[in-house]
Motif scaffolding. Structure first.
Motif, PDB file in Angstrom:
ATOM      1  N   CYS A 159       0.838   0.761   8.605  1.00 17.83           N
ATOM      2  CA  CYS A 159      -0.021   0.291   7.499  1.00 17.83           C
ATOM      3  C   CYS A 159      -0.029  -1.240   7.415  1.00 17.83           C
ATOM      4  O   CYS A 159       1.011  -1.868   7.192  1.00 17.83           O
ATOM      5  CB  CYS A 159       0.457   0.883   6.175  1.00 17.83           C
ATOM      6  SG  CYS A 159      -0.487   0.244   4.763  1.00 17.83           S
ATOM      7  N   ARG A 179      -5.718   8.548   4.489  1.00 12.05           N
ATOM      8  CA  ARG A 179      -6.562   7.517   3.861  1.00 12.05           C
ATOM      9  C   ARG A 179      -7.297   8.087   2.648  1.00 12.05           C
ATOM     10  O   ARG A 179      -7.405   7.456   1.594  1.00 12.05           O
ATOM     11  CB  ARG A 179      -7.598   6.986   4.865  1.00 12.05           C
ATOM     12  CG  ARG A 179      -8.539   5.947   4.279  1.00 12.05           C
ATOM     13  CD  ARG A 179      -9.749   5.707   5.156  1.00 12.05           C
ATOM     14  NE  ARG A 179     -10.588   6.888   5.304  1.00 12.05           N
ATOM     15  CZ  ARG A 179     -11.429   7.352   4.375  1.00 12.05           C
ATOM     16  NH1 ARG A 179     -11.540   6.731   3.215  1.00 12.05           N
ATOM     17  NH2 ARG A 179     -12.149   8.438   4.583  1.00 12.05           N
ATOM     18  N   GLN A 211      -8.119   0.986   2.477  1.00 12.60           N
ATOM     19  CA  GLN A 211      -8.908   2.050   3.117  1.00 12.60           C
ATOM     20  C   GLN A 211      -9.272   1.775   4.581  1.00 12.60           C
ATOM     21  O   GLN A 211     -10.375   2.072   5.015  1.00 12.60           O
ATOM     22  CB  GLN A 211     -10.194   2.298   2.295  1.00 12.60           C
ATOM     23  CG  GLN A 211      -9.917   2.925   0.944  1.00 12.60           C
ATOM     24  CD  GLN A 211      -9.484   4.373   1.074  1.00 12.60           C
ATOM     25  OE1 GLN A 211     -10.261   5.235   1.455  1.00 12.60           O
ATOM     26  NE2 GLN A 211      -8.213   4.631   0.785  1.00 12.60           N
ATOM     27  N   CYS A 212      -8.334   1.222   5.327  1.00  2.00           N
ATOM     28  CA  CYS A 212      -8.630   0.914   6.732  1.00  2.00           C
ATOM     29  C   CYS A 212      -8.559   2.160   7.615  1.00  2.00           C
ATOM     30  O   CYS A 212      -9.149   2.209   8.685  1.00  2.00           O
ATOM     31  CB  CYS A 212      -7.682  -0.155   7.252  1.00  2.00           C
ATOM     32  SG  CYS A 212      -5.959   0.404   7.361  1.00  2.00           S
TER      33      CYS A 212
HETATM   34  S1  SF4 Z   1      -3.051   2.264   6.667  1.00  3.25           S
HETATM   35 FE1  SF4 Z   1      -2.433   1.532   4.627  1.00  3.25          FE
HETATM   36  S2  SF4 Z   1      -4.163   0.278   3.900  1.00  3.25           S
HETATM   37 FE2  SF4 Z   1      -4.901   1.514   5.627  1.00  3.25          FE
HETATM   38  S3  SF4 Z   1      -5.777   3.373   4.666  1.00  3.25           S
HETATM   39 FE3  SF4 Z   1      -3.656   3.841   5.187  1.00  3.25          FE
HETATM   40  S4  SF4 Z   1      -2.492   3.355   3.347  1.00  3.25           S
HETATM   41 FE4  SF4 Z   1      -4.470   2.362   3.140  1.00  3.25          FE
END
Ligand code: SF4
Ligand code: SF4
Length: 135
Positions: A83, A50, A31-32
């Motif tokens: 990601c 997200r 959830q970044c």
């Molecule tokens: S970049 Fe990757 S880890 Fe971060 S919220 Fe999106 S899917 Fe999730």
């Protein structure tokens, strides 16, 4: 009123289905929000990638069907390359679309496209649009 989510209410079957369709493990998402920050379509999205990932992690099949994000996604793969958890988010978005298309529900009906649009649109755009939006 707070919604109580316990292990019993999480739809694990749905989570497995998304993982199978996408070839990803959505549980890895922490959830970044980097995916949304990289997304060129995010300004037009009411629900950012997200948040979609979070809904998928909770197996919220009933909610996903009402969210437009999968259709608004341009399949540009910016989220995928950004990601930090190595999740191919674009493929997850594709899996979300497939959930609908595999029920033989088209997002657009080719026969209903205006003649002018069909004549003027580049053939490659038509073909890729049909691939993405029809079952
Ligand atoms: S970049 Fe990757 S880890 Fe971060 S919220 Fe999106 S899917 Fe999730
Ligand atoms: S693939 Fe879709 S969700 Fe990912 S950055 Fe591109 S438009 Fe956004």
């Amino acid at each position: 009123m707070a919604i109580e989510i316990s292990d019993k209410t999480i739809n694990h079957e749905f989570i497995e289905k998304i993982n199978q369709l996408s070839g990803q493990d959505i549980r890895l998402c922490f959830q970044c929000g980097t995916c949304g920050g990289a997304c060129p379509m995010s300004e037009n999205m009411q629900t950012l990638p997200r948040r979609i990932m979070r809904m998928l992690q909770f197996g919220m099949a009933h909610r996903i069907a009402d969210v437009e994000t999968g259709w608004e996604c341009a399949s540009c793969h910016s989220c995928t390359v950004s990601c930090p958890r190595g999740i191919d988010v674009a493929r997850v978005m594709e899996a979300v679309r497939l959930l609908v298309l595999r029920k033989n529900i088209n997002r657009i009906e080719p026969s209903r496209l205006p003649d002018g649009a069909v004549r003027e649109m580049p053939q490659v755009a038509l073909v890729s649009g049909f691939r993405k939006l029809t079952s």
